[in-house]
Design a protein around this motif. Structure first.
Motif, short mmCIF file in Angstrom:
data_model
loop_
_atom_site.label_atom_id
_atom_site.label_comp_id
_atom_site.label_asym_id
_atom_site.label_seq_id
_atom_site.Cartn_x
_atom_site.Cartn_y
_atom_site.Cartn_z
N TRP A 93 -10.79 2.68 8.15
CA TRP A 93 -10.33 1.37 8.63
C TRP A 93 -9.63 1.52 9.98
O TRP A 93 -9.31 2.62 10.42
N HIS A 129 -15.61 -1.65 6.40
CA HIS A 129 -16.09 -3.00 6.68
C HIS A 129 -16.47 -3.06 8.15
O HIS A 129 -15.72 -2.59 9.00
N ALA A 130 -17.64 -3.63 8.41
CA ALA A 130 -18.18 -3.63 9.78
C ALA A 130 -18.36 -5.04 10.30
O ALA A 130 -18.85 -5.91 9.58
N SER A 134 -20.00 -3.61 15.61
CA SER A 134 -19.93 -2.19 15.22
C SER A 134 -20.98 -1.79 14.18
O SER A 134 -21.17 -0.60 13.93
N LEU A 135 -21.67 -2.74 13.61
CA LEU A 135 -22.66 -2.42 12.59
C LEU A 135 -23.71 -1.39 13.04
O LEU A 135 -23.98 -0.44 12.30
N TYR A 138 -22.24 2.19 12.82
CA TYR A 138 -22.08 2.70 11.46
C TYR A 138 -23.42 3.05 10.82
O TYR A 138 -23.54 4.04 10.11
N LYS A 139 -24.43 2.26 11.10
CA LYS A 139 -25.76 2.58 10.57
C LYS A 139 -26.29 3.88 11.17
O LYS A 139 -26.89 4.68 10.46
#
Length: 155
Positions: A93, A129-130, A134-135, A138-139
């Motif tokens: 986080w 949590h994205a 930022s997704l 993270y992927k």
């Protein structure tokens, strides 16, 4: 440019980056944190360091802090009765990088450092949590969408 990721115990600095993240996402007139949020943040980090193996990390560029991320162990959301539920679970986080330092893989290094820390504590599952921005990061790091749902009720 020299980038390093260092552990920090300066929870006030972590709170400052958390606030910058909050303001950037929601603006000054958006959903404001509750009064005294900083004291609650500091109380949470103090307890999480002693009870949940929390660590905070700073990204430093040429000796100047330009981002942060934190992580800690969490309890499962339900009793462990399947093998898939029995491993430790970690949460990442407060991932934030100053706008002028984005696109330099600093966020990826911060998140990877958190994941490595949690792995040393036996975490087989790490969640976060994205936001939309930022997704993709993270992927690329291997995080996948889950079927988690949430219900938010306003007072």
């Amino acid at each position: 440019m020299t980038v390093s990721i260092i552990e920090t115990f300066d929870d006030l600095l972590l709170a400052d980056f958390y606030e910058q993240h909050w303001v950037e996402l929601l603006g000054r007139n958006g959903d404001q944190p509750i009064p005294g949020w900083r004291d609650r943040f500091l109380d949470f980090t103090r307890r999480a360091r002693s009870e949940r193996a929390m660590h905070g990390y700073l990204a430093m560029v040429d000796g100047i802090a330009c981002g942060s991320a934190s992580c800690h162990l969490v309890e499962g959301t339900f009793p462990a009765f399947r093998y898939a539920d029995t491993g430790a679970w970690g949460y990442v986080w407060g991932v934030y990088v100053l706008p002028e330092r984005r696109g330099q893989r600093i966020g990826a290094r911060l998140v990877s450092t958190c994941v490595e820390h949690l792995s040393r504590w036996g975490c087989q599952r790490v969640s976060l949590h994205a936001g939309d921005r930022s997704l993709p990061l993270y992927k690329r790091l291997g995080f996948v969408d889950t079927n988690e749902l949430a219900l938010t009720r306003r007072r």
